[in-house]
Design a protein around this motif. Structure first.
Motif, PDB file in Angstrom:
ATOM      1  N   ASP A   1     -16.895   4.078  12.207  1.00 46.34           N
ATOM      2  CA  ASP A   1     -16.540   5.363  11.623  1.00 46.34           C
ATOM      3  C   ASP A   1     -15.152   5.814  12.038  1.00 46.34           C
ATOM      4  OD1 ASP A   1     -18.936   5.500  10.318  1.00 46.34           O
ATOM      5  OD2 ASP A   1     -19.919   6.768  11.817  1.00 46.34           O
ATOM      6  N   ASN A   2     -14.744   5.457  13.249  1.00 49.33           N
ATOM      7  CA  ASN A   2     -13.449   5.913  13.746  1.00 49.33           C
ATOM      8  C   ASN A   2     -12.492   4.768  14.088  1.00 49.33           C
ATOM      9  OD1 ASN A   2     -14.906   5.017  15.938  1.00 49.33           O
ATOM     10  ND2 ASN A   2     -14.098   6.567  17.351  1.00 49.33           N
ATOM     11  N   VAL A   3     -12.805   3.567  13.639  1.00 50.50           N
ATOM     12  CA  VAL A   3     -11.951   2.409  13.931  1.00 50.50           C
ATOM     13  C   VAL A   3     -11.697   1.626  12.642  1.00 50.50           C
ATOM     14  CG1 VAL A   3     -11.660   0.299  15.276  1.00 50.50           C
ATOM     15  CG2 VAL A   3     -12.921   2.230  16.257  1.00 50.50           C
ATOM     16  N   SER A   4     -10.444   1.306  12.403  1.00 45.13           N
ATOM     17  CA  SER A   4     -10.085   0.500  11.238  1.00 45.13           C
ATOM     18  C   SER A   4      -8.991  -0.488  11.624  1.00 45.13           C
ATOM     19  CB  SER A   4      -9.603   1.380  10.078  1.00 45.13           C
ATOM     20  OG  SER A   4      -8.392   2.029  10.419  1.00 45.13           O
ATOM     21  N   MET A   5      -8.824  -1.502  10.796  1.00 41.59           N
ATOM     22  CA  MET A   5      -7.811  -2.526  11.049  1.00 41.59           C
ATOM     23  C   MET A   5      -7.084  -2.850   9.751  1.00 41.59           C
ATOM     24  SD  MET A   5      -8.198  -6.416  12.547  1.00 41.59           S
ATOM     25  CE  MET A   5      -8.362  -5.873  14.248  1.00 41.59           C
ATOM     26  N   ASP A   6      -5.779  -2.975   9.847  1.00 36.70           N
ATOM     27  CA  ASP A   6      -4.942  -3.423   8.736  1.00 36.70           C
ATOM     28  C   ASP A   6      -4.363  -4.789   9.086  1.00 36.70           C
ATOM     29  OD1 ASP A   6      -4.779  -0.968   6.923  1.00 36.70           O
ATOM     30  OD2 ASP A   6      -4.195  -0.123   8.851  1.00 36.70           O
ATOM     31  N   VAL A   7      -4.529  -5.731   8.185  1.00 40.47           N
ATOM     32  CA  VAL A   7      -3.965  -7.070   8.350  1.00 40.47           C
ATOM     33  C   VAL A   7      -3.114  -7.351   7.123  1.00 40.47           C
ATOM     34  CG1 VAL A   7      -4.418  -9.507   8.720  1.00 40.47           C
ATOM     35  CG2 VAL A   7      -5.966  -7.790   9.695  1.00 40.47           C
ATOM     36  N   ILE A   8      -1.816  -7.631   7.341  1.00 35.21           N
ATOM     37  CA  ILE A   8      -0.884  -7.780   6.217  1.00 35.21           C
ATOM     38  C   ILE A   8      -0.109  -9.084   6.374  1.00 35.21           C
ATOM     39  CG2 ILE A   8       0.942  -6.652   4.889  1.00 35.21           C
ATOM     40  CD1 ILE A   8       0.240  -4.047   6.358  1.00 35.21           C
ATOM     41  N   PRO A   9      -0.638 -10.192   5.894  1.00 29.47           N
ATOM     42  CA  PRO A   9       0.156 -11.420   5.864  1.00 29.47           C
ATOM     43  C   PRO A   9       1.107 -11.411   4.657  1.00 29.47           C
ATOM     44  CG  PRO A   9      -2.041 -11.849   5.037  1.00 29.47           C
ATOM     45  CD  PRO A   9      -2.017 -10.406   5.447  1.00 29.47           C
ATOM     46  N   TYR A  10       2.236 -12.083   4.797  1.00 31.19           N
ATOM     47  CA  TYR A  10       3.183 -12.143   3.681  1.00 31.19           C
ATOM     48  C   TYR A  10       3.953 -13.457   3.751  1.00 31.19           C
ATOM     49  CZ  TYR A  10       6.617 -10.672   7.224  1.00 31.19           C
ATOM     50  OH  TYR A  10       7.400 -10.587   8.349  1.00 31.19           O
TER      51      TYR A  10
END
Length: 760
Positions: free
Chosen positions: A307-316
């Motif tokens: 509920d209070n934790v998220s992750m962003d993963v952005i490969p390019y």
């Protein structure tokens, strides 16, 4: 219109994928969407901001009402802090800008979180900006750096492009533009609609036109693909692919004396091949080519872990291939190798070539080719603790760049056998491809950071963070006609803190202060220049301070920012004897000034926007240069930095009643210096632009909307030099030394563009 095999493959795969989902769609809302204009605050040039730093946003409304063929950077011409110089109105040729006294190669630029500055010299190119029709908004942070910014060449500030998200409805958008100098652009975008959380669009475009100065053309094809998947519960994924291929003739730049003597249309690139006393071709506009192709892929993913934790993963991933060159030929004969790298015994001597009476023997088209392979990934963990919002992040990139100069044959008229450096290349007696430059640079870079946003109470917010950046330059000079093989490595690292404090005074007033430290790694050319000053060039560092105030009402928004930037080892981009980019260490420089933005609504469907920027870019030190081994001190202390206008004032008045719209704007820019000693300057100017359009009545059973647009840039056809292309240390003579004449971008003539677009 011709597309490469890669382009056609992408189109075919995208269309097949999109049609498969469109065929399964049961949603149909044709005629239900009513798209029409309206008067908004500032016409889309300004929106209320809430960050503890200076920030400006240009929305799609303003982007659409500007010239149809302009690129993303062209459309920032009224944004405070920015002074933009473009070579033409097609959006396909070169541009430069300064922001708060920083050059464009000192400002980080990203597209959907992917860095697009050149990994070697940090230059920005129009071929990486994509079709402006696919841009949702552009945001500019003028000074304070972003903690998660994936940049190694940013002295401060960032420009970010946000790509338009696919719609949930099936549909199509088409646009046809025509304009001055035979410019024409065809653009089409197909939306597949949403199926089981997945929505996509595919766009293709073709643009071409004649150069407005000199002979030659510019042309480009683009293909872009966007897939957005919403898995529910806050989990999303967004894949954006872009391919661009251009075959442009390059623009020349003029010195002030050339411009004064010959006028703005003068082009030193001859339309008929020039020849020397032996009849050899020496110069021809057809040799000034800029072929380039790029492919970029970025995959933005967001995962809700709790509920209070998220992750962003952005490969390019970024791939680029191409280059540019001037109009001159390059001689090559059996005596050309000064390094011993090549055996040129298979070639004739210079005397034999000069005596054979053939205009193209012994002289070649030599392109400065750059190939780049650039994979990277950004990972961010976000943790909401109520009063605190924490972010931990890690960025890694492994850029590899090959820079070569092959020799390609020309015919008797001066036309290259191939403008792409993959065929017709000259080899030596051992089968090696002969190169005027042959370098390979690896740049592994990484950055780790922690950022905390503390909501002290309903009025006070504090941001504080610390990042550590480590960059290694591995330079492999494989040897060329003039250089022996050699390897050189350099490593740069530094802790970079940042902090920002915001106070919400009341419902309408907000004040903020921010401070950040930034580091710009020297260009990769520093590894290959044999001078000790270049090899040991220190990274440029800066402290950026901002103090700002914002005032927001339903019908008006106002912002004001004071900024102060302290530079150490300030780097200025110039050119070396081979025409390659090179940095000059200008020592300590202080940039300080004021930025104002004001927008709002007026009665009877009118709106207004204005911005003002004052920038004092003060060099703190006298500059030491060397001439034939002798040290010379140039009087640069207290002088204004080159290419930085002290004053800029922009204003735009708009009208939009839902059936018709109009915009009339202008920008005043004060004089610019072309050298660091302030011995040469170009005068200031005021340039006006006009735009108008009509939202056409359409049959809602077929069309969702249609618009006819007309734009006139440089309405009163102002003649001016627009900005510095090549900065010199001194254009006057000191102790027998003169660095030469600065070169300038020529201001574009009056340009008219008409566009007809429709949503289906």
């Amino acid at each position: 219109m011709k597309f490469s095999k890669l382009t056609l493959a992408l189109m075919t795969a995208g269309l097949a994928h999109g049609m498969a989902y469109a065929a399964d769609s049961t949603e149909s809302d044709i005629g239900a969407i009513k798209v029409e204009g309206k008067a908004t605050q500032g016409g889309g040039y300004m929106v209320p901001e809430d960050s503890a730093k200076s920030r400006s946003t240009v929305t799609k409304e303003a982007l659409d009402k500007q010239t149809a063929t302009g690129n993303a950077v062209d459309k920032l011409k009224y944004t405070p802090g920015l002074n933009i110089s473009s070579e033409d109105a097609t959006g396909l040729s070169g541009f430069r800008f300064t922001m708060r006294g920083m050059n464009s190669d000192q400002v980080g630029m990203s597209v959907d979180g992917m860095p697009i500055n050149d990994s070697g010299n940090y230059a920005l190119y129009s071929n990486l900006l994509g079709d402006p029709e696919n841009i949702e908004q552009i945001f500019v942070t003028q000074g304070a750096s972003e903690a998660d910014g994936p940049h190694i060449g940013s002295s401060g500030g960032n420009i970010g492009l946000v790509t338009l998200r696919p719609t949930k409805e099936t549909g199509a958008f088409v646009k046809q533009s025509i304009g001055s100098n035979a410019t024409r652009k065809t653009f089409a975008r197909l939306n597949t609609g949403e199926i089981n959380g997945l929505s996509n669009w595919l766009s293709v475009s073709h643009e071409e036109g004649d150069k407005w100065r000199g002979d030659g053309t510019v042309r480009a094809n683009k293909v872009e693909w966007n897939s957005f998947f919403d898995a529910g519960e806050g989990n999303t994924a967004n894949l954006i692919l872009k391919y661009h291929k251009q075959e442009n003739n390059s623009y020349s730049q003029l010195t002030k004396s050339q411009y004064t003597q010959f006028g703005r249309r003068y082009d030193p690139y001859p339309s008929v091949a020039a020849r020397n006393g032996s009849g050899k071709i020496t110069s021809y506009y057809g040799l000034a080519q800029n072929p380039f192709e790029t492919f970029t892929a970025v995959f933005n993913t967001h995962f809700k872990l709790a509920d209070n934790v998220s992750m962003d993963v952005i490969p390019y991933y970024y791939y680029g291939n191409g280059g540019g060159g001037g109009s001159s030929t390059s001689a090559l004969n059996s005596g050309s190798s000064a390094s011993g790298v090549y055996d040129l015994s298979n070639l004739a001597s210079a005397a034999t070539y000069n005596a054979d009476g053939t205009p193209n023997s012994g002289v070649y088209y030599r392109l400065s080719r750059t190939q780049t392979w650039r994979p990277g990934i950004t990972t961010k963990l976000n943790w909401d603790l109520g009063e605190h919002s924490l972010q931990l992040g890690y960025w890694f990139e492994d850029a590899r760049q090959r820079q070569t100069q092959p020799f390609i044959g020309i015919d008797t008229a001066g036309k290259p056998d191939s403008i792409w450096p993959d065929s017709h290349r000259v080899s030596d007696a051992n089968g090696q491809i002969v190169q005027g430059r042959n370098r390979f640079t690896e740049t592994p870079a990484q950055k780790i950071w922690a950022q905390d946003t503390w909501y002290i109470n309903s009025d006070w917010t504090l941001n504080a963070g610390l990042s550590f950046m480590n960059v290694e330059r591995k330079g492999h000079n494989h040897g060329s006609l003039t250089e022996a093989p050699v390897d050189r490595n350099q490593t740069y690292n530094k802790f970079l803190p940042n902090a920002g404090l915001k106070y919400q005074v009341d419902d309408r007033n907000q004040v903020f202060y921010s401070v950040s430290r930034n580091m710009r790694i020297p260009q990769n050319y520093a590894l290959y220049d044999n001078s000790p000053e270049s090899i040991g060039l220190k990274p440029e560092t800066s402290w950026n301070h901002e103090l700002g105030w914002r005032f927001v009402e339903p019908d008006m928004t106002l912002s004001a920012s004071l900024f102060y930037m302290q530079f150490k080892n300030r780097q200025v981009s110039s050119k070396d004897i081979n025409g390659d980019a090179a940095d000059i260490n200008a020592g300590a420089v202080d940039n300080y000034g004021l930025e104002l933005e004001w927008s709002g609504l007026l009665p009877h469907d009118f709106n207004y926007y204005t911005s003002y920027t004052y920038t004092r870019s003060k060099q703190k030190d006298d500059l030491q240069v060397f001439n034939k081994g002798a040290a010379i001190t140039l009087p640069t202390a207290d002088k204004q930095f080159a290419n930085v206008p002290e004053h800029m004032l922009a204003a735009n008045i708009g009208y939009d009643n839902g059936r018709y719209y109009g915009t009339f704007g202008g920008k005043l820019t004060s004089k610019l210096y072309g050298d660091l000693t302030n011995d040469e300057s170009i005068p200031g100017r005021v340039v006006f632009n006009l735009g108008t359009g009509v939202y056409l009545p359409v049959d809602k059973r077929v069309f969702k909307s249609a618009t006819l647009r007309l734009n006139v840039d440089n309405l009163f056809d102002k003649k001016y030099l627009d900005g510095v292309y090549t900065t010199k240390t001194n254009s006057a003579t000191y102790s027998g030394f003169r660095d030469g004449d600065p070169a300038y971008i020529v201001g574009v003539e009056r340009t008219v563009t008409v566009a007809l677009e429709a949503n289906f």
